[in-house]
Write a protein that holds these residues in place. Structure first.
Motif, PDB file in Angstrom:
ATOM      1  N   ARG A 172      25.964  34.216  74.809  1.00  0.00           N
ATOM      2  CA  ARG A 172      26.450  33.703  76.091  1.00  0.00           C
ATOM      3  C   ARG A 172      26.624  34.845  77.100  1.00  0.00           C
ATOM      4  O   ARG A 172      26.294  34.689  78.285  1.00  0.00           O
ATOM      5  CB  ARG A 172      27.779  32.972  75.891  1.00  0.00           C
ATOM      6  CG  ARG A 172      28.358  32.375  77.170  1.00  0.00           C
ATOM      7  CD  ARG A 172      27.445  31.351  77.784  1.00  0.00           C
ATOM      8  NE  ARG A 172      28.076  30.708  78.944  1.00  0.00           N
ATOM      9  CZ  ARG A 172      27.411  30.264  79.987  1.00  0.00           C
ATOM     10  NH1 ARG A 172      26.095  30.382  80.045  1.00  0.00           N
ATOM     11  NH2 ARG A 172      28.046  29.685  80.990  1.00  0.00           N
ATOM     12  N   SER A 232      21.761  28.250  68.642  1.00  0.00           N
ATOM     13  CA  SER A 232      22.187  27.138  69.489  1.00  0.00           C
ATOM     14  C   SER A 232      23.689  26.937  69.341  1.00  0.00           C
ATOM     15  O   SER A 232      24.265  27.184  68.276  1.00  0.00           O
ATOM     16  CB  SER A 232      21.446  25.850  69.104  1.00  0.00           C
ATOM     17  OG  SER A 232      21.675  25.525  67.742  1.00  0.00           O
ATOM     18  N   TYR A 233      24.328  26.504  70.416  1.00  0.00           N
ATOM     19  CA  TYR A 233      25.766  26.262  70.391  1.00  0.00           C
ATOM     20  C   TYR A 233      26.048  24.935  69.708  1.00  0.00           C
ATOM     21  O   TYR A 233      25.349  23.943  69.948  1.00  0.00           O
ATOM     22  CB  TYR A 233      26.320  26.236  71.815  1.00  0.00           C
ATOM     23  CG  TYR A 233      26.076  27.511  72.581  1.00  0.00           C
ATOM     24  CD1 TYR A 233      26.912  28.610  72.437  1.00  0.00           C
ATOM     25  CD2 TYR A 233      25.004  27.626  73.458  1.00  0.00           C
ATOM     26  CE1 TYR A 233      26.687  29.784  73.133  1.00  0.00           C
ATOM     27  CE2 TYR A 233      24.771  28.787  74.166  1.00  0.00           C
ATOM     28  CZ  TYR A 233      25.609  29.864  74.005  1.00  0.00           C
ATOM     29  OH  TYR A 233      25.370  31.015  74.701  1.00  0.00           O
ATOM     30  N   LEU A 244      27.255  33.967  68.954  1.00  0.00           N
ATOM     31  CA  LEU A 244      27.177  33.076  70.104  1.00  0.00           C
ATOM     32  C   LEU A 244      27.874  33.679  71.333  1.00  0.00           C
ATOM     33  O   LEU A 244      27.441  33.446  72.467  1.00  0.00           O
ATOM     34  CB  LEU A 244      27.787  31.720  69.760  1.00  0.00           C
ATOM     35  CG  LEU A 244      27.017  30.895  68.725  1.00  0.00           C
ATOM     36  CD1 LEU A 244      27.756  29.597  68.412  1.00  0.00           C
ATOM     37  CD2 LEU A 244      25.602  30.587  69.215  1.00  0.00           C
ATOM     38  N   GLU A 295      29.614  22.778  73.526  1.00  0.00           N
ATOM     39  CA  GLU A 295      29.343  23.337  74.842  1.00  0.00           C
ATOM     40  C   GLU A 295      29.293  24.862  74.766  1.00  0.00           C
ATOM     41  O   GLU A 295      29.873  25.474  73.866  1.00  0.00           O
ATOM     42  CB  GLU A 295      30.437  22.900  75.839  1.00  0.00           C
ATOM     43  CG  GLU A 295      30.450  21.402  76.097  1.00  0.00           C
ATOM     44  CD  GLU A 295      31.505  21.021  77.118  1.00  0.00           C
ATOM     45  OE1 GLU A 295      32.297  21.900  77.509  1.00  0.00           O
ATOM     46  OE2 GLU A 295      31.533  19.848  77.509  1.00  0.00           O
ATOM     47  N   THR A 296      28.619  25.479  75.743  1.00  0.00           N
ATOM     48  CA  THR A 296      28.579  26.929  75.795  1.00  0.00           C
ATOM     49  C   THR A 296      29.965  27.470  76.125  1.00  0.00           C
ATOM     50  O   THR A 296      30.804  26.766  76.691  1.00  0.00           O
ATOM     51  CB  THR A 296      27.590  27.418  76.869  1.00  0.00           C
ATOM     52  OG1 THR A 296      27.985  26.876  78.131  1.00  0.00           O
ATOM     53  CG2 THR A 296      26.183  26.971  76.546  1.00  0.00           C
ATOM     54  N   TYR A 297      30.203  28.733  75.776  1.00  0.00           N
ATOM     55  CA  TYR A 297      31.490  29.346  76.062  1.00  0.00           C
ATOM     56  C   TYR A 297      31.652  29.568  77.564  1.00  0.00           C
ATOM     57  O   TYR A 297      30.708  29.937  78.263  1.00  0.00           O
ATOM     58  CB  TYR A 297      31.604  30.693  75.350  1.00  0.00           C
ATOM     59  CG  TYR A 297      31.581  30.595  73.839  1.00  0.00           C
ATOM     60  CD1 TYR A 297      32.264  29.582  73.168  1.00  0.00           C
ATOM     61  CD2 TYR A 297      30.861  31.517  73.079  1.00  0.00           C
ATOM     62  CE1 TYR A 297      32.236  29.493  71.785  1.00  0.00           C
ATOM     63  CE2 TYR A 297      30.833  31.450  71.697  1.00  0.00           C
ATOM     64  CZ  TYR A 297      31.518  30.424  71.049  1.00  0.00           C
ATOM     65  OH  TYR A 297      31.498  30.350  69.684  1.00  0.00           O
ATOM     66  N   GLU A 317      23.277  35.630  78.447  1.00  0.00           N
ATOM     67  CA  GLU A 317      22.797  34.573  79.345  1.00  0.00           C
ATOM     68  C   GLU A 317      23.405  34.709  80.740  1.00  0.00           C
ATOM     69  O   GLU A 317      22.717  34.526  81.751  1.00  0.00           O
ATOM     70  CB  GLU A 317      23.145  33.201  78.763  1.00  0.00           C
ATOM     71  CG  GLU A 317      22.333  32.834  77.527  1.00  0.00           C
ATOM     72  CD  GLU A 317      22.823  31.553  76.886  1.00  0.00           C
ATOM     73  OE1 GLU A 317      22.066  30.988  76.073  1.00  0.00           O
ATOM     74  OE2 GLU A 317      23.952  31.116  77.174  1.00  0.00           O
TER      75      GLU A 317
END
Length: 271
Positions: free
Chosen positions: A224, A198-199, A220, A202-204, A227
């Protein structure tokens, strides 16, 4: 042999200079044009450095290795297992057999691929070759080594890098090729990278992935990347991803390619 090494070194230096100039002045079109020549010099140099290795051949691969025939056969099995399925998705089949180099010495592998990580990777792609760390060095469960290597080994991932590199001619951000390789692992073996990660915040963003990939948390950043690629395929289909890769191979920037294929800059969909 000394003459070959000397000339290869000068040729590699010359092509490297031309490659750098092309990146500076025509960052996409010339990069895509010159890259195959530069890659071939690297490829020949890798073959020269591993010329004393034993070798076995399969229908689509040449496996170079030291000593352990059983490990070489396991790597060959893993290489062939998903070959047709991966190539079919990209609608691309390499013209020549792919060279896979298996190392029973992690330091030698790191030296040959000029990698300075503290921990050696299970596999790496470099200049039309796949470099593999012997599973004996990272799989502790010897009884189930074959099943673990076939499911969790790096062959699908690294072979995907090779196909993307051939098609896009190195004209892509690192996150994109990593995301595509992780997506192929997900499709072909069922392995999903970073499923339980989990981040912290916020996500990158795509800008962060493009410009700061090596500064981000590695796990991560890979998550990402996976994703985004997964979202592209689910939204637009894998054929759109194929068209995007080929547009990059024609010398277009990622922004130009995404507008052409997706109808808008990639950030508009996946930020």
């Amino acid at each position: 042999m000394k003459i070959f090494k000397k000339n290869a070194g000068w040729l590699a230096l010359f092509l490297a200079i031309v490659f750098c100039i092309s990146v500076l002045y025509k960052p996409h079109t010339l990069k895509a044009f010159f890259y195959p020549y530069f890659k071939n010099v690297q490829y020949q140099w890798i073959l020269f450095k591993t010329r004393d290795y034993d070798e076995i051949e399969t229908e689509h691969f040449k496996i170079r290795y030291h000593a352990n025939d059983n490990i070489a056969k396991l790597v060959a099995e893993a290489a062939e297992e998903n070959y047709s399925a991966v190539c079919k998705m990209f609608d691309y089949y390499p013209e020549q057999k792919t060279t896979v180099i298996v190392y029973d010495d992690a330091e030698q592998m790191m030296k040959n691929i000029n990698l300075s990580k503290e921990k050696p990777p299970m596999g790496a792609y470099l200049a039309s070759t796949i470099q593999i760390l012997s599973p004996e060095l990272w799989i502790s469960d010897k009884e189930n080594m074959r099943n673990i290597f076939l499911k969790e080994g790096p062959m699908v991932h690294e072979f995907t890098h090779l196909l993307v590199d051939d098609l896009a001619k190195n004209n892509y951000p690192l996150w994109l090729t990593e995301g595509i390789a992780l997506y192929q692992e997900y499709i072909q073996t069922g392995y999903e990278w970073g499923k339980n990660l989990s981040y912290p915040e916020e996500t990158y963003t795509i800008a962060q992935l493009t410009n700061e990939f090596h500064k981000l948390d590695e796990s991560l950043a890979y998550k990402r990347s996976f994703e985004i690629v997964k979202a592209i395929v689910e939204d637009k289909g894998f054929e759109s991803l194929n068209q995007l890769i080929r547009a990059l191979g024609e010398g277009k920037s990622l922004r130009q390619a995404s507008i052409q294929v997706l109808g808008a800059p990639i950030e508009a969909f996946y930020e």
